[in-house]
Design a protein around this motif. Structure first.
Motif, PDB file in Angstrom:
ATOM      1  N   ASP A 161      -0.700  -1.437   6.911  1.00  0.00           N
ATOM      2  CA  ASP A 161      -0.088  -2.791   6.807  1.00  0.00           C
ATOM      3  C   ASP A 161       1.075  -2.781   5.823  1.00  0.00           C
ATOM      4  N   VAL A 162       2.064  -3.637   5.875  1.00  0.00           N
ATOM      5  CA  VAL A 162       3.033  -3.479   5.015  1.00  0.00           C
ATOM      6  C   VAL A 162       2.769  -4.417   3.760  1.00  0.00           C
ATOM      7  N   HIS A 163       2.061  -4.992   3.909  1.00  0.00           N
ATOM      8  CA  HIS A 163       1.320  -5.554   2.344  1.00  0.00           C
ATOM      9  C   HIS A 163       0.189  -4.794   2.045  1.00  0.00           C
ATOM     10  N   HIS A 164      -0.031  -4.724   0.649  1.00  0.00           N
ATOM     11  CA  HIS A 164      -0.835  -4.073   0.200  1.00  0.00           C
ATOM     12  C   HIS A 164      -2.302  -4.658   0.396  1.00  0.00           C
ATOM     13  N   SER A 182      -3.677   3.080   1.019  1.00  0.00           N
ATOM     14  CA  SER A 182      -2.664   2.272   1.458  1.00  0.00           C
ATOM     15  C   SER A 182      -1.350   2.656   1.183  1.00  0.00           C
ATOM     16  N   HIS A 184       2.492   0.725   1.681  1.00  0.00           N
ATOM     17  CA  HIS A 184       2.845  -0.706   1.836  1.00  0.00           C
ATOM     18  C   HIS A 184       4.221  -0.712   1.150  1.00  0.00           C
TER      19      HIS A 184
END
Length: 308
Positions: A161-164, A182, A184
């Motif tokens: 996902d682009v957000h952590h 991750s 991100h």
């Protein structure tokens, strides 16, 4: 065989007008997976998870407080962008249910892999904090379920996902049995995810990307940081926090990925799963807020899961 978990309850979690995490996301996913290429999916409706199952990753009293807070009418705000509606509880419990039932299927050999097309996302939900659109942390519950019910010694969570995924990091910060990796964008909400954040046992692996980075930088981060750690960890199960908001069309961030980048990452993870754990992969939908980008990316991801 690939199992697709989906339920109409995913449309019943309501958010304010203009909110990016909206029911239309599910319609975009449904449309993307409705073609002849996906006729071979084993489509199942997930059962709601029990409170005790959710409590594998969150304190039971906190879980019950969330369940009690849901309104009979209107919306209740948990924070500035996370809300409860009358349909939220059935929706989120079925989301957790899809995650653990996917684990059951792959750990017992009933399926090669599984994809949960449910909402809202879960990876921002910390042990005792719902935030960032997320109520319960589906990936964290799934990992703990694999450990407690199926005896998995090592579980890896890969989050693109682009957000952590601060919630997953929070829950597994001091748990050596779970590897959390991750990629991100950074800086970006929620502000965590620096390379230096490695956990108590070195099992937190962050590979932040810069605004404007595209497929080349994403693939380099995977090849240099994520994939070697997966090989070294030798997981018994891989869980994907499969957010698609790093797509170039997405309005909430500034990465420039295309659907094929997610397909490539899926192939790379599946190769490691084949090598270490009999191909066992459970993929859980996280973000993705441009409907076209979401649909294209989900289709590319699931096609690879199906062996295409």
């Amino acid at each position: 065989m690939t199992i697709l978990f989906h339920h109409p309850a995913a449309l019943e979690h309501r958010t304010p007008k203009g909110h990016p995490e909206r029911p239309e996301r599910m319609r975009a996913v449904e449309a993307a997976l409705s073609g002849e290429a996906f006729a071979g999916l084993d489509r199942r409706a997930p059962e709601p998870a029990a409170v005790a199952t959710v409590a594998l990753a969150h304190p039971e009293d906190w879980v019950r407080a969330i369940l009690k807070a849901a309104p009979e009418d209107g919306l209740v705000s948990i924070d500035s962008d996370t809300v409860l509606s009358p349909g939220t509880i059935d929706c989120v419990l079925r989301g957790v249910g899809a995650a653990v039932q996917g684990v059951d299927a792959v750990m017992t050999g009933a399926a090669a892999n599984a994809f949960s097309a449910m909402r809202p996302p879960g990876h921002h939900a910390e042990r005792t904090r719902a935030m960032g659109f997320c109520i319960f942390n589906n990936a964290a519950v799934a990992a703990r379920h694999a450990r407690t019910v199926h005896g998995a010694e090592r579980v890896a969570i890969v989050d693109w996902d682009v957000h952590h995924g601060n919630g997953s990091q929070d829950i597994f910060w001091d748990d050596p049995s779970v590897l959390f990796c991750s990629t991100h964008q950074m800086p970006l909400y929620p502000g965590s995810g620096a390379v230096s954040e490695a956990g108590e046992h070195g099992t937190i692996v962050n590979a932040p990307l810069r605004p404007g980075d595209g497929g080349e930088a994403f693939r380099e981060a995977f090849e240099s940081r994520v994939l070697p750690r997966l090989d070294a960890f030798r997981p018994d199960l891989v869980i994907l926090s499969a957010g698609f908001d790093a797509h170039w069309r997405d309005p909430l961030a500034n990465l420039m990925l295309e659907a094929e980048d997610f397909a490539w990452a899926t192939r790379q993870v599946m190769e490691r799963a084949d090598r270490h754990c009999g191909g066992r992969v459970v993929s859980l939908l996280e973000g993705g807020y441009d409907l076209t980008g979401l649909g294209e990316s989900v289709a590319a991801h699931v096609a690879v899961l199906m062996g295409r």
